[in-house]
Every structure is written in structure tokens, then in C-alpha cells.
Design an enzyme around this catalytic site. Structure first.
Site, mmCIF file in Angstrom:
data_model
loop_
_atom_site.group_PDB
_atom_site.id
_atom_site.type_symbol
_atom_site.label_atom_id
_atom_site.label_comp_id
_atom_site.label_asym_id
_atom_site.label_seq_id
_atom_site.Cartn_x
_atom_site.Cartn_y
_atom_site.Cartn_z
ATOM 1 N N LYS A 80 10.018 -33.963 -25.619
ATOM 2 C CA LYS A 80 10.929 -34.164 -26.746
ATOM 3 C C LYS A 80 12.396 -34.078 -26.333
ATOM 4 O O LYS A 80 13.277 -34.540 -27.069
ATOM 5 C CB LYS A 80 10.636 -33.168 -27.866
ATOM 6 C CG LYS A 80 10.948 -31.715 -27.560
ATOM 7 C CD LYS A 80 10.557 -30.814 -28.728
ATOM 8 C CE LYS A 80 10.821 -29.344 -28.434
ATOM 9 N NZ LYS A 80 12.228 -29.013 -28.285
ATOM 10 N N ASP A 81 12.674 -33.487 -25.152
ATOM 11 C CA ASP A 81 14.059 -33.379 -24.679
ATOM 12 C C ASP A 81 14.551 -34.634 -23.972
ATOM 13 O O ASP A 81 15.748 -34.757 -23.690
ATOM 14 C CB ASP A 81 14.201 -32.197 -23.710
ATOM 15 C CG ASP A 81 14.027 -30.851 -24.404
ATOM 16 O OD1 ASP A 81 14.237 -30.791 -25.624
ATOM 17 O OD2 ASP A 81 13.671 -29.879 -23.712
ATOM 18 N N ARG A 132 17.202 -31.492 -37.389
ATOM 19 C CA ARG A 132 15.934 -31.931 -37.985
ATOM 20 C C ARG A 132 15.304 -30.787 -38.766
ATOM 21 O O ARG A 132 14.907 -30.946 -39.926
ATOM 22 C CB ARG A 132 14.975 -32.405 -36.882
ATOM 23 C CG ARG A 132 13.544 -32.657 -37.358
ATOM 24 C CD ARG A 132 12.627 -32.912 -36.179
ATOM 25 N NE ARG A 132 12.582 -31.800 -35.234
ATOM 26 C CZ ARG A 132 11.815 -30.734 -35.370
ATOM 27 N NH1 ARG A 132 11.029 -30.608 -36.425
ATOM 28 N NH2 ARG A 132 11.830 -29.776 -34.455
ATOM 29 N N ARG A 133 15.212 -29.621 -38.135
ATOM 30 C CA ARG A 133 14.639 -28.456 -38.814
ATOM 31 C C ARG A 133 15.511 -28.024 -39.989
ATOM 32 O O ARG A 133 15.008 -27.676 -41.062
ATOM 33 C CB ARG A 133 14.479 -27.297 -37.828
ATOM 34 C CG ARG A 133 13.354 -27.500 -36.814
ATOM 35 C CD ARG A 133 13.388 -26.440 -35.743
ATOM 36 N NE ARG A 133 12.254 -26.540 -34.829
ATOM 37 C CZ ARG A 133 12.241 -26.066 -33.595
ATOM 38 N NH1 ARG A 133 13.312 -25.445 -33.112
ATOM 39 N NH2 ARG A 133 11.171 -26.191 -32.830
ATOM 40 N N ARG A 150 20.930 -20.453 -30.057
ATOM 41 C CA ARG A 150 20.769 -20.999 -28.711
ATOM 42 C C ARG A 150 20.071 -19.990 -27.817
ATOM 43 O O ARG A 150 19.910 -18.837 -28.152
ATOM 44 C CB ARG A 150 22.132 -21.357 -28.100
ATOM 45 C CG ARG A 150 22.878 -22.510 -28.756
ATOM 46 C CD ARG A 150 22.208 -23.860 -28.518
ATOM 47 N NE ARG A 150 21.899 -24.061 -27.117
ATOM 48 C CZ ARG A 150 22.753 -24.497 -26.190
ATOM 49 N NH1 ARG A 150 24.001 -24.759 -26.518
ATOM 50 N NH2 ARG A 150 22.370 -24.670 -24.939
ATOM 51 N N ARG A 156 16.039 -15.898 -27.914
ATOM 52 C CA ARG A 156 16.079 -16.132 -29.365
ATOM 53 C C ARG A 156 15.333 -15.032 -30.117
ATOM 54 O O ARG A 156 15.792 -14.558 -31.161
ATOM 55 C CB ARG A 156 15.487 -17.509 -29.682
ATOM 56 C CG ARG A 156 16.303 -18.649 -29.104
ATOM 57 C CD ARG A 156 15.707 -20.009 -29.457
ATOM 58 N NE ARG A 156 16.393 -21.071 -28.724
ATOM 59 C CZ ARG A 156 16.378 -22.350 -29.067
ATOM 60 N NH1 ARG A 156 15.709 -22.738 -30.129
ATOM 61 N NH2 ARG A 156 17.013 -23.250 -28.355
ATOM 62 N N CYS A 245 17.721 -37.113 -28.935
ATOM 63 C CA CYS A 245 16.697 -36.111 -29.247
ATOM 64 C C CYS A 245 17.188 -35.074 -30.259
ATOM 65 O O CYS A 245 16.414 -34.221 -30.685
ATOM 66 C CB CYS A 245 16.207 -35.434 -27.968
ATOM 67 S SG CYS A 245 17.518 -34.677 -26.990
#
Length: 546
Positions: A80-81, A132-133, A150, A156, A245
Site C-alpha cells: 500500500k506504500d 482516508r481513515r 506518526r 504509536r 498512496c
């Protein structure tokens, strides 16, 4: 292969897991490899939001440069990156199996509110740097405060422990791969049909030089062709939208026994309400192009929608339609009446599951103040019923939305988890009992009609472009005095409502899921042109969402 391969990877725990996973997979086919850790721009710059970093591929560029310089033989990426186009001279030689592409909302335990959707308290601070989230979270819960987050997975989680956030969102795949213990938190698993993941989420990409034909042939032994086909649809959608992305785009494709299903969510930015689309097709060919065409700003959409239920201003369906300037009229055509006043305690004594197929069933059951064992588990058909159950502080142990709208499949899935137990079914008088019919022979059923529906005597018709029916009784009430006008489209919330429409010869469309998300997706998917019947228009049939 004679030579020992050098695998380039980032240095985070997750990146190292991914590289070692590929190294181990290579060992199973007799190929030796070693790792080389390479720092990327995304690793070095931690103070900026991801969408503020310059250029594309800031988690991949340095690995690709080392690959082109022949300092490494393989670069392992989280697919996805990757930008949608490979740099000249490089190619993706193989993709991995797909881990579960669901999202996790990880919540501090003192910030949990089970009565709220997603189980996080009102006005909670949620950490994510993904637009997106952010867009999809705010569509469900506009009260949330979304703040940038980040760092690698462990960083995180530590920020959450330090209470810099009330909750954070992570990809389930990364947490599963690292086998992290999250028992100190409350964890909500959000399926990819609810919050739609990034294209290729949960998949690893093995990148090599285009000229290394021998290595390409070796890697075909690891290549997952079915995964490549489905994420190929997702990645092509991203490419056709000309998005990187970090575009606020979710796309999830899965293969079924009859073809392909694809969910797409696209927003202008992280603050905007996303438009959702569900399509199914027999072939993957041309599917990405069809999805992108649906998002054409010049495409004809209905100007008005009528639905047989009242909608609050906060309704997901209402907000979804109104962003496209579609007028929404919500009006129930039936009245609900409770038909029992008390419950026999003996009936409840041996219950281990309570299964609800509607919000009305939930409300009328809890009016009776049932006294059930703390070990009782609850099941619902879809997200709408789940939300109603949450209002009573209960999270269902089984939600049938993953099976879509086919009640037989929901019943088969529930039969596996409830086998051998006693299941109570609070329901409408005269309703279909599809779930009950799918249970195993050793499962005891307690049938409990708790309410009945009665139709209004006189129902005024609607001139809306789209009519949405939410129950068989609403169908009966509407068509007692009205007909479908030329050019009107009809959507049925589920199969039992659809069967009632079939009885009177009305064509209809089914959404994937029997809730407001599914209805919003179905309206947006319609091929709408008022007054001009489509080639699929024929009385009494289901229009496929194509």
C-alpha cells in the site's frame, strides 16, 4: 539459485518482520538471503504529516535507488506504500498472501463508551495521519477529534499509553504480524466493508530489477496470483484517479464463487464526507474503469430519494445523499405494536444466545426488562441492528454484515458459532424465520414474537426518483394505493422485503448490507436516467449492482 540474495528493508520492527518473512519463504524454495537495513525519507522526517511530505514513495524511494544501483537484489515493501507506477528498470516480481485488511481502533479503557458506534467516548481524540481513515471515521462519528500520529507501530502504541490520544487506528495486519499484546486496551475490529482499507492493504510486494529474469522466475514460486488479481483492481482504481498512496481513497476487492465484489470510498480531503460505492461483476476486466466512471462529477444522479423510515439529521444515509444535493424524504408507512408485556423467567434461564434481525426487535425486547445470564451472547444481522444494540451498552458477539444481505449465508455462519446452544429469537409476528431454518439439529430455538406491524390506512405516493423500502409491511402499505412511476428506481433493504416486491411484480436493487451504508452505496451505484428504462428493467427481477 547459487547466489545469496540481499534483501533491502526499512528498519522498523514491522519492516524487519516483513523482510524476514520473505527471507523465510525464500528458504522454503532453497534460496538463501540476508537483510540490509536502509533508512527512508519517511523514517527520517517524523514531524510532518504524511500528505505534507514532498513527492511520492517516501517510504520506498531509497530502497528503489539501492535496487537500481545493484546494491541489493530485492526490496520488500508494504504494497500500500508503493506508488502505482514502478520506476523505470524495476518491477514487482511477486506479492504475498493477504493478511486481514481490517482496521483496528485501539482505545484506552477509560475512554470506552459501548453505547457509541466504534465504542469510543464522545469527542474522543483519535490518532491517525491517514486522510482516508480520517474521512471515514468522521462520516461515522463527526464528534471525534482526529489528530496526526506518526512513528512505527510500537511508537504509536506508546503514545496511546502516554495518553496523548484517547484512541488510535492501526492496520490489523501489522499488529497481527508483530503478535502484539493489546490486552491493556479495548480493541474494535472494523471490517474492510465498513472502513474501506487502502488499496493493497495487508499485502507485501517483492520488487526486483526488470533485467533480473532469473530471479523473476524463481520468485514465481512465491507469487500469489489470486491476490495479485484483486489488488490489481484496487491499485488500478488508485492509478486512474491519479492519486498517491495518501489520497483519501479506500478500495477493497475480493473474489467470490461467482466473480468479484469491490467497495470504494473517496473523499476530497480528510475533512470531507466520503462517497461510497459497492459493485459486483463476473470478471475483473474493466472493473476499475467502471468504478472510476461512477465517480465522474458529470454523471447523472437522482435528484430525490424516498425511504420508508424516518431519518435523523445525523443519519449516515441522509448526509451521504445530501452531499450530492439529493433531496431525501423519510416517512414510515407502518405502526409498531408490542404484543407481550412480560417474560417468563424460566424461558430465559437456559438461553445462551439472543439473535436480533431488526432494530424493532431490539427495542421491544428490552422494553420487557429481560433478566439474562451474564454469559449470554448477542447476535445481529447487520450494522443497523448492531448500533441499536449498542444503545443498550451491548456489543454483539456475532454481526452478520460480513455475509452481506443473503440471510441464508448469515444463518449458516451463525449456525457454526451457536451449535448445540439455546438461542432466543425476539422477532416480528409473521416474519420469515430464515436464520432459524439454518441452525444445526442440536441447537434449541426459543421463538418469541415481541411486536407486530400494521399498515397505515391511506398512504400517499412519492414522486421521488428512487424509492427505498425497509420492510415487507412497508411494501404492502405503499402499493395498496400506489404504483411505481415511469423511470423510478426501487431499492429493497433486504431479501424478505425483496420477495414482497417480487410478489407484486416490482423490479428492485439489493444493497450489499441491510443498513444505511449499504443503501448509500446502492443509490450511488444506480444507473440513473429518469424516464428511460435500462436494458435490465423487467418486472419482478433484481437489478444487479453493475
Amino acid at each position: 539459485m547459487d547466489r545469496t540474495l540481499i534483501i533491502g528493508t526499512r528498519g522498523s520492527d514491522l519492516a524487519l518482520w516483513q523482510a524476514n518473512h520473505v527471507k523465510d519463504r525464500l528458504a522454503t524454495i532453497g534460496v538463501q538471503a540476508e537483510l540490509k537495513v536502509i533508512k527512508t525519507q519517511g523514517d527520517n522526517i517524523q514531524h510532518l504529516r504524511l500528505d505534507k511530505l514532498e513527492g511520492k514513495g517516501f517510504f520506498t524511494k531509497e530502497l528503489e535507488e539501492e535496487l537500481l544501483a545493484e546494491k541489493i537484489d530485492i526490496a520488500v515493501h508494504s504494497h500500500k506504500d508503493l506508488p502505482t507506477a514502478n520506476p523505470p528498470g524495476l518491477r514487482i516480481a511477486a506479492v504475498s498472501e493477504r493478511e486481514d485488511p481490517s482496521e483496528l481502533l485501539i482505545i484506552l479503557k477509560d475512554c470506552v463508551d459501548l453505547k457509541k458506534r466504534l465504542s469510543v467516548k464522545h469527542n474522543a481524540i483519535v490518532g491517525t495521519s491517514s486522510n482516508r481513515r480520517k474521512a471515514q471515521l468522521l462520516a461515522f462519528r463527526p464528534d471525534l477529534e482526529i489528530e496526526d500520529l506518526r512513528g512505527n507501530v510500537n511508537t504509536r502504541l506508546q503514545k496511546l499509553r502516554d495518553e496523548k490520544y484517547d484512541a488510535i487506528m492501526l492496520a490489523k495486519a501489522g499488529v497481527e504480524r508483530l503478535k502484539l499484546d493489546l490486552s491493556e486496551f479495548h480493541v474494535e475490529i472494523i471490517p474492510p466493508t465498513e472502513i474501506i482499507p487502502a488499496p493493497a492493504q495487508g499485502v507485501l510486494a517483492i520488487q526486483i530489477r526488470e533485467s533480473d529474469h532469473t530471479l523473476y522466475e524463481v520468485l514465481q514460486k512465491l507469487h500469489q496470483k489470486d491476490v495479485a488479481e484483486t489488488i490489481g483492481v484496487e491499485r488500478k482504481v488508485l492509478n486512474l484517479f491519479e492519486g498517491g498512496c495518501h489520497m483519501p481513497l479506500g478500495c477493497y476487492c475480493r473474489k467470490t464463487t461467482t466473480g468479484y465484489e469491490v467497495w470504494t470510498a473517496k473523499a476530497k480531503d480528510g475533512e470531507s464526507f466520503p462517497t461510497r460505492l459497492y459493485l459486483k461483476a463476473e470478471s475483473a476486466a474493466g472493473l476499475a474503469e467502471e468504478i472510476v466512471e461512477k465517480f465522474d462529477p458529470d454523471r447523472k444522479l437522482p435528484s430525490s430519494v424516498f425511504i420508508t423510515r424516518e431519518l435523523a439529521d445525523t443519519s449516515f444515509l441522509k448526509r451521504s445523499l445530501e452531499q450530492h444535493h439529493i433531496k431525501v424524504e423519510g416517512r414510515s408507512l407502518i405502526k409498531i405494536f408490542s404484543i407481550i408485556n412480560t417474560l417468563d423467567p424460566y424461558i430465559l434461564k437456559y438461553v445462551r444466545w439472543v439473535f436480533f434481525s431488526s432494530k424493532n426487535g431490539i427495542e421491544n425486547f428490552f422494553k420487557l426488562k429481560p433478566r439474562l445470564s451474564k454469559h449470554v451472547q448477542y447476535a445481529v444481522v447487520g450494522r443497523g441492528s448492531e448500533e441499536a444494540l449498542r444503545s443498550h451498552g451491548i456489543i454483539p458477539a456475532f454481526t452478520g454484515e460480513a455475509e452481506g444481505i443473503e440471510m441464508e449465508k448469515v444463518g449458516d455462519a451463525f449456525a457454526q458459532v451457536a451449535a448445540g446452544s439455546t438461542v432466543l429469537f425476539p422477532r416480528a409476528k409473521g416474519s420469515l424465520q430464515t436464520i432459524q431454518s439454518r441452525l444445526t439439529a442440536d441447537t434449541k430455538v426459543i421463538d418469541l414474537p415481541v411486536y407486530e406491524t400494521r399498515i397505515d390506512e391511506q398512504v400517499e405516493g412519492s414522486g421521488a426518483d428512487v424509492l427505498i423500502f425497509t420492510s415487507p409491511t412497508n411494501v404492502e402499505a405503499y402499493f395498496k394505493d400506489n404504483l411505481v412511476e415511469p423511470g423510478q428506481k426501487v431499492i429493497s433493504i433486504g431479501n424478505s422485503t425483496g420477495k414482497k416486491l417480487e410478489e407484486i411484480g416490482v423490479q428492485y436493487t439489493l444493497p450489499f448490507s441491510p443498513d444505511e451504508l449499504g443503501l448509500a452505496e446502492a443509490v450511488f451505484a444506480l444507473n440513473y436516467s429518469k424516464g428511460k428504462p435500462t436494458k435490465n428493467d423487467s418486472s419482478g427481477t433484481v437489478t444487479p449492482l453493475l
